[in-house]
Scaffold this motif. Structure first.
Motif, PDB file in Angstrom:
ATOM      1  N   PHE A   6       1.999 -12.651 -13.801  1.00  0.00           N
ATOM      2  CA  PHE A   6       0.569 -12.959 -14.014  1.00  0.00           C
ATOM      3  C   PHE A   6      -0.197 -11.805 -13.885  1.00  0.00           C
ATOM      4  O   PHE A   6      -0.393 -11.618 -12.714  1.00  0.00           O
ATOM      5  N   THR A   7      -0.369 -10.920 -14.854  1.00  0.00           N
ATOM      6  CA  THR A   7      -1.131  -9.660 -14.504  1.00  0.00           C
ATOM      7  C   THR A   7      -2.291  -9.886 -14.128  1.00  0.00           C
ATOM      8  O   THR A   7      -2.964  -8.971 -13.264  1.00  0.00           O
ATOM      9  N   GLU A   8      -2.950 -10.970 -14.210  1.00  0.00           N
ATOM     10  CA  GLU A   8      -4.536 -11.236 -13.823  1.00  0.00           C
ATOM     11  C   GLU A   8      -4.401 -11.551 -12.191  1.00  0.00           C
ATOM     12  O   GLU A   8      -5.254 -11.196 -11.591  1.00  0.00           O
ATOM     13  N   LEU A   9      -3.098 -11.810 -11.864  1.00  0.00           N
ATOM     14  CA  LEU A   9      -3.127 -11.924 -10.175  1.00  0.00           C
ATOM     15  C   LEU A   9      -3.313 -10.452  -9.600  1.00  0.00           C
ATOM     16  O   LEU A   9      -3.659 -10.484  -8.368  1.00  0.00           O
ATOM     17  N   ASP A  10      -2.953  -9.418 -10.216  1.00  0.00           N
ATOM     18  CA  ASP A  10      -3.266  -8.030  -9.748  1.00  0.00           C
ATOM     19  C   ASP A  10      -4.904  -8.071  -9.514  1.00  0.00           C
ATOM     20  O   ASP A  10      -5.444  -7.393  -8.523  1.00  0.00           O
ATOM     21  N   GLY A  11      -5.588  -8.437 -10.311  1.00  0.00           N
ATOM     22  CA  GLY A  11      -7.093  -8.587 -10.333  1.00  0.00           C
ATOM     23  C   GLY A  11      -7.394  -9.539  -9.074  1.00  0.00           C
ATOM     24  O   GLY A  11      -8.386  -9.281  -8.293  1.00  0.00           O
ATOM     25  N   VAL A  12      -6.957 -10.607  -8.849  1.00  0.00           N
ATOM     26  CA  VAL A  12      -7.070 -11.359  -7.671  1.00  0.00           C
ATOM     27  C   VAL A  12      -7.022 -10.537  -6.420  1.00  0.00           C
ATOM     28  O   VAL A  12      -7.628 -10.798  -5.505  1.00  0.00           O
ATOM     29  N   ARG A  13      -5.667 -10.137  -6.399  1.00  0.00           N
ATOM     30  CA  ARG A  13      -5.261  -9.451  -5.407  1.00  0.00           C
ATOM     31  C   ARG A  13      -6.248  -7.998  -4.882  1.00  0.00           C
ATOM     32  O   ARG A  13      -6.787  -7.939  -3.955  1.00  0.00           O
ATOM     33  N   ALA A  14      -6.924  -7.499  -6.228  1.00  0.00           N
ATOM     34  CA  ALA A  14      -7.924  -6.630  -5.886  1.00  0.00           C
ATOM     35  C   ALA A  14      -9.341  -7.038  -5.469  1.00  0.00           C
ATOM     36  O   ALA A  14      -9.956  -6.547  -4.511  1.00  0.00           O
ATOM     37  N   ILE A  15      -9.688  -8.405  -5.712  1.00  0.00           N
ATOM     38  CA  ILE A  15     -10.840  -9.158  -5.366  1.00  0.00           C
ATOM     39  C   ILE A  15     -10.706  -9.442  -3.751  1.00  0.00           C
ATOM     40  O   ILE A  15     -11.648  -9.236  -3.197  1.00  0.00           O
ATOM     41  N   GLU A 273      -5.084 -17.000 -23.044  1.00  0.00           N
ATOM     42  CA  GLU A 273      -4.989 -15.673 -23.018  1.00  0.00           C
ATOM     43  C   GLU A 273      -6.314 -15.038 -23.173  1.00  0.00           C
ATOM     44  O   GLU A 273      -6.703 -13.834 -22.720  1.00  0.00           O
ATOM     45  N   ASN A 274      -7.283 -15.521 -24.136  1.00  0.00           N
ATOM     46  CA  ASN A 274      -8.496 -14.881 -24.455  1.00  0.00           C
ATOM     47  C   ASN A 274      -9.506 -15.243 -23.707  1.00  0.00           C
ATOM     48  O   ASN A 274     -10.759 -14.926 -23.830  1.00  0.00           O
ATOM     49  N   HIS A 275      -9.331 -16.188 -22.629  1.00  0.00           N
ATOM     50  CA  HIS A 275     -10.608 -16.441 -21.790  1.00  0.00           C
ATOM     51  C   HIS A 275     -11.246 -15.208 -20.960  1.00  0.00           C
ATOM     52  O   HIS A 275     -10.402 -14.245 -20.528  1.00  0.00           O
ATOM     53  N   PHE A 276     -12.309 -15.217 -20.864  1.00  0.00           N
ATOM     54  CA  PHE A 276     -13.208 -13.967 -20.253  1.00  0.00           C
ATOM     55  C   PHE A 276     -12.695 -13.738 -18.960  1.00  0.00           C
ATOM     56  O   PHE A 276     -12.779 -12.506 -18.536  1.00  0.00           O
ATOM     57  N   LEU A 277     -12.522 -14.834 -18.132  1.00  0.00           N
ATOM     58  CA  LEU A 277     -11.899 -14.548 -16.716  1.00  0.00           C
ATOM     59  C   LEU A 277     -10.640 -13.896 -16.847  1.00  0.00           C
ATOM     60  O   LEU A 277     -10.354 -12.781 -16.020  1.00  0.00           O
ATOM     61  N   LYS A 278      -9.574 -14.216 -17.660  1.00  0.00           N
ATOM     62  CA  LYS A 278      -8.265 -13.629 -17.742  1.00  0.00           C
ATOM     63  C   LYS A 278      -8.411 -12.033 -18.028  1.00  0.00           C
ATOM     64  O   LYS A 278      -7.623 -11.212 -17.608  1.00  0.00           O
ATOM     65  N   LYS A 279      -9.214 -11.914 -18.912  1.00  0.00           N
ATOM     66  CA  LYS A 279      -9.431 -10.723 -19.559  1.00  0.00           C
ATOM     67  C   LYS A 279     -10.145  -9.704 -18.316  1.00  0.00           C
ATOM     68  O   LYS A 279      -9.721  -8.391 -18.045  1.00  0.00           O
ATOM     69  N   PHE A 280     -11.180 -10.393 -17.537  1.00  0.00           N
ATOM     70  CA  PHE A 280     -11.792  -9.552 -16.562  1.00  0.00           C
ATOM     71  C   PHE A 280     -10.815  -9.193 -15.363  1.00  0.00           C
ATOM     72  O   PHE A 280     -10.769  -8.056 -14.975  1.00  0.00           O
ATOM     73  N   LEU A 281     -10.107 -10.157 -15.116  1.00  0.00           N
ATOM     74  CA  LEU A 281      -9.147  -9.956 -14.095  1.00  0.00           C
ATOM     75  C   LEU A 281      -7.895  -8.873 -14.249  1.00  0.00           C
ATOM     76  O   LEU A 281      -7.373  -8.173 -13.597  1.00  0.00           O
ATOM     77  N   ARG A 282      -7.955  -8.614 -15.818  1.00  0.00           N
ATOM     78  CA  ARG A 282      -6.762  -7.714 -16.283  1.00  0.00           C
ATOM     79  C   ARG A 282      -7.443  -6.312 -16.501  1.00  0.00           C
ATOM     80  O   ARG A 282      -6.693  -5.507 -17.110  1.00  0.00           O
ATOM     81  N   ASN A 283      -8.498  -6.073 -16.414  1.00  0.00           N
ATOM     82  CA  ASN A 283      -9.324  -5.118 -16.706  1.00  0.00           C
ATOM     83  C   ASN A 283      -8.510  -3.659 -15.865  1.00  0.00           C
ATOM     84  O   ASN A 283      -8.144  -4.106 -14.762  1.00  0.00           O
ATOM     85  N   LYS A 284      -8.856  -2.678 -16.374  1.00  0.00           N
ATOM     86  CA  LYS A 284      -8.048  -1.411 -15.875  1.00  0.00           C
ATOM     87  C   LYS A 284      -8.451  -1.302 -14.118  1.00  0.00           C
ATOM     88  O   LYS A 284      -7.560  -0.851 -13.572  1.00  0.00           O
ATOM     89  N   PHE A 285      -9.821  -1.406 -13.996  1.00  0.00           N
ATOM     90  CA  PHE A 285     -10.161  -1.191 -12.600  1.00  0.00           C
ATOM     91  C   PHE A 285      -9.465  -2.055 -11.546  1.00  0.00           C
ATOM     92  O   PHE A 285      -8.940  -1.739 -10.578  1.00  0.00           O
TER      93      PHE A 285
END
Length: 352
Positions: A6-15, A273-285
């Motif tokens: 789950f790539t989006e979980l990298d974003g959760v970890r970042a948050i 997959e196209n949900h804005f939150l998933k895209k937000f959590l997967r952004n490069k930053f």
């Protein structure tokens, strides 16, 4: 079975890392300014970033353990991989804290009797029970995670999925009772393993849902509904009782916050997959921040201290920017020049 990443979980970890960093930055500011006092109160919620870490860790570690339960060398592979991920940076920082910083600051090295708790991951016990300790206080949460990594694989290995669920609810109940007993006896509940272990168990419950196929059929909107119901009492407790150390709050706040983050993580991994939150959590930053989040957590108090001590910036905004940029630079260097060497061994082991 190959686990879905789950790539989006990298974003959760970042948050989670950023929440803790923001909390520590503003919490250390002494001010009489009404605006800064309000900012300190608002950013106080960042302290719960540790709870988000716990729930996320419980989920990720449990799904790895269940998936590899029938593999050869189950315990050996798990503990070696965890050691390669956690120990190098952890012990490097202890060396920096205990031996390098005193040389730079021309101060005495702390007696080994005060250090020992950190070398053996008992720092949160020492902090809770006021033993004679000296070390990086924010490492208390790493002690709790290490205790979880030590005990939880044993339960996963020897229990079937139904009994694991029972174990999870027993842990949640026990943590509640431990907090109750600690509050009755005027003992701080914040740092102790057995008063915070329910947050990791709640994350583990999400992994059980995944392996039972419940997440596939569970509608993401249901996570929103539950989160909304949980957030009302959670936000109320935080806003109206923050800093008052009320007994009832110390007993219930961790489990409430953990279930809120349970819903957040569950929603993040079940939406389309196209949900804005998933895209937000997967952004490069966020992906990058999640990758270096361990370093951010380990180094940030020291980075903030060095900026404040040696630069003495007169602007809060400038100090915030410089402190965070410095922390990102240090953590990035640590990840690519030091941690990645050990992660390479970890990844090779995972493929064998």
């Amino acid at each position: 079975m190959k686990l879905k990443y789950f790539t989006e979980l990298d974003g959760v970890r970042a948050i989670a890392a950023l929440m803790v960093m923001v909390f520590h930055f503003f919490n250390d500011i002494q001010t009489t300014s009404p605006i800064l006092i309000l900012i300190k109160k608002i950013t106080g919620i960042g302290q719960s970033g540790v709870s988000l870490f716990f729930v996320l860790s419980g989920f990720l570690i449990t799904r790895i353990l269940i998936n590899s339960k029938n593999s050869d060398h189950f315990f050996l592979n798990f503990y070696i991989r965890r050691a390669l991920r956690i120990f190098p940076l952890y012990y490097l920082f202890l060396v920096i804290f205990y031996f390098l910083l005193p040389l730079i600051n021309d101060t005495t090295i702390a007696p080994f009797g005060q250090q020992i708790y950190f070398w053996v991951y008992l720092q949160n016990f020492a902090i809770t029970f006021n033993w004679n300790w000296n070390g990086p206080q924010h490492f208390w949460s790493l002690g709790i995670e290490e205790h979880f990594y030590f005990i939880w694989p044993l339960l996963i290995f020897y229990l079937d999925k139904e009994r694991i669920k029972i174990a999870i609810f027993v842990i949640i109940l026990l943590a509640f009772l431990v907090r109750l007993l600690m509050v009755i006896n005027n003992v701080e509940t914040f740092y102790f393993t057995f008063s915070r272990m329910d947050e990791l168990a709640i994350g583990a419950l999400l992994a059980i849902w995944e392996f039972n196929g419940k997440l596939e059929s569970y509608k993401p909107i249901n996570f929103i509904k539950w989160a909304f119901l949980l957030l009302i009492p959670t936000f109320g407790l935080w806003f109206f009782t923050s800093g008052k150390a009320l007994d009832v709050v110390q007993i219930v706040k961790y489990v409430l916050m953990a279930f809120c983050y349970f819903c957040f993580i569950g929603f993040a991994i079940t939406i389309k997959e196209n949900h804005f939150l998933k895209k937000f959590l997967r952004n490069k930053f966020f992906s990058f921040t999640g990758r270096i989040s361990y370093g951010l957590y380990v180094y940030h108090p020291l980075c903030f201290l060095l900026v404040n001590k040696h630069l003495q910036l007169n602007s809060i905004i400038l100090s915030f920017i410089v402190s965070f940029v410095f922390c990102f630079l240090v953590s990035s260097a640590s990840f690519y020049l030091f941690e990645s060497k050990f992660l390479g061994f970890k990844n090779k082991l995972q493929k064998t």
